[in-house]
Design a protein around this motif. Structure first.
Motif, PDB file in Angstrom:
ATOM      1  N   THR A   1     -59.275   0.689  37.283  1.00 39.04           N
ATOM      2  CA  THR A   1     -58.716  -0.422  36.443  1.00 39.04           C
ATOM      3  C   THR A   1     -59.477  -1.726  36.583  1.00 39.04           C
ATOM      4  O   THR A   1     -59.239  -2.594  35.749  1.00 39.04           O
ATOM      5  CB  THR A   1     -57.086  -0.512  36.580  1.00 39.04           C
ATOM      6  OG1 THR A   1     -57.186  -0.803  38.167  1.00 39.04           O
ATOM      7  CG2 THR A   1     -56.195   0.375  36.398  1.00 39.04           C
TER       8      THR A   1
ATOM      9  N   GLU B   1     -58.459   6.432  29.300  1.00 35.12           N
ATOM     10  CA  GLU B   1     -59.473   6.599  30.273  1.00 35.12           C
ATOM     11  C   GLU B   1     -60.598   6.931  29.512  1.00 35.12           C
ATOM     12  O   GLU B   1     -60.744   7.604  28.700  1.00 35.12           O
ATOM     13  CB  GLU B   1     -59.043   7.659  31.206  1.00 35.12           C
ATOM     14  CG  GLU B   1     -59.849   7.646  32.343  1.00 35.12           C
ATOM     15  CD  GLU B   1     -59.528   8.939  33.286  1.00 35.12           C
ATOM     16  OE1 GLU B   1     -59.980   8.984  34.692  1.00 35.12           O
ATOM     17  OE2 GLU B   1     -59.098   9.965  32.903  1.00 35.12           O
TER      18      GLU B   1
ATOM     19  N   VAL C   1     -60.225   2.793  33.258  1.00 33.78           N
ATOM     20  CA  VAL C   1     -59.133   2.474  32.338  1.00 33.78           C
ATOM     21  C   VAL C   1     -58.926   1.143  31.800  1.00 33.78           C
ATOM     22  O   VAL C   1     -59.076   0.218  32.324  1.00 33.78           O
ATOM     23  CB  VAL C   1     -57.879   2.689  33.204  1.00 33.78           C
ATOM     24  CG1 VAL C   1     -56.628   2.611  32.713  1.00 33.78           C
ATOM     25  CG2 VAL C   1     -57.831   4.055  34.028  1.00 33.78           C
TER      26      VAL C   1
END
Length: 191
Positions: free
Chosen positions: A110, A145, A159
């Motif tokens: 992330t 993703e 992500v």
């Protein structure tokens, strides 16, 4: 049960209804799925420590710049990939980092941004920019993703929102850069 702001007394045990766990934990009986190898971690020498961060790379510390509160640690990942991590000086001391130390660079998926090659030639302040080719795109309803091969066996997982995937036109074969701020890079001492 009797309750007030200072004390809580239970006069009888709490009765959970029979299928409660199936409703709150619907995946508890599903088999564990082994995820594909991301990063260059072959699984050996991982100290048996499991991490949820998808991106793990082994490297060697090439430079340390110490400040009063934080320092910058440069790690050679091989194949002209140099990772920059800004961590506290306390962590640098506690990990006993020195030039030549073997470490693992850990980056949460992330924390990885995707920049399409050629979209903007302006300079970017993020220290870690790894150009590569998209090898896989798994778009969900809200996030997806993106897997990027940056060469020499290094694979980066990002992500990002599905809207960004669509707006950038990211698909398998797209030329992109995986961009990570140095403050988002973690260092794990070890082999």
């Amino acid at each position: 049960m009797y309750y007030n702001s200072r004390r809580c007394y239970y006069s009888e045990p709490v009765n959970y209804y029979p299928r409660m766990y199936e409703e709150y934990y619907p995946y508890r009986n599903e088999p564990i799925i082994k995820e594909p190898n991301v990063g260059n971690d072959s699984g050996s020498g991982d100290s048996g420590m499991g991490l949820s961060a998808r991106n793990r790379f082994r490297g060697v510390v090439t430079d340390i710049k110490m400040g009063s509160v934080v320092g910058e640690v440069l790690v050679d990942l091989g194949c002209n990939h140099l990772a920059s991590a800004v961590i506290t000086t306390t962590s640098i001391r506690n990990l006993r980092l020195r030039v030549g130390s073997r470490v693992n660079v850990v980056i949460k998926a992330t924390s990885v941004m995707i920049r399409k090659t050629g979209d903007s030639d302006s300079d970017f302040s993020a220290r870690n920019q790894f150009p590569g080719t998209v090898t896989e795109v798994n778009a969900g309803d809200v996030v997806g993703e993106v897997i990027v091969d940056i060469g020499c066996g290094h694979i980066v997982s990002a992500v990002i929102t599905t809207t960004s995937i669509n707006n950038l036109g990211i698909k398998i074969g797209s030329k992109v850069s995986a961009v990570i701020k140095a403050t988002e890079v973690m260092i794990m001492a070890g082999n």
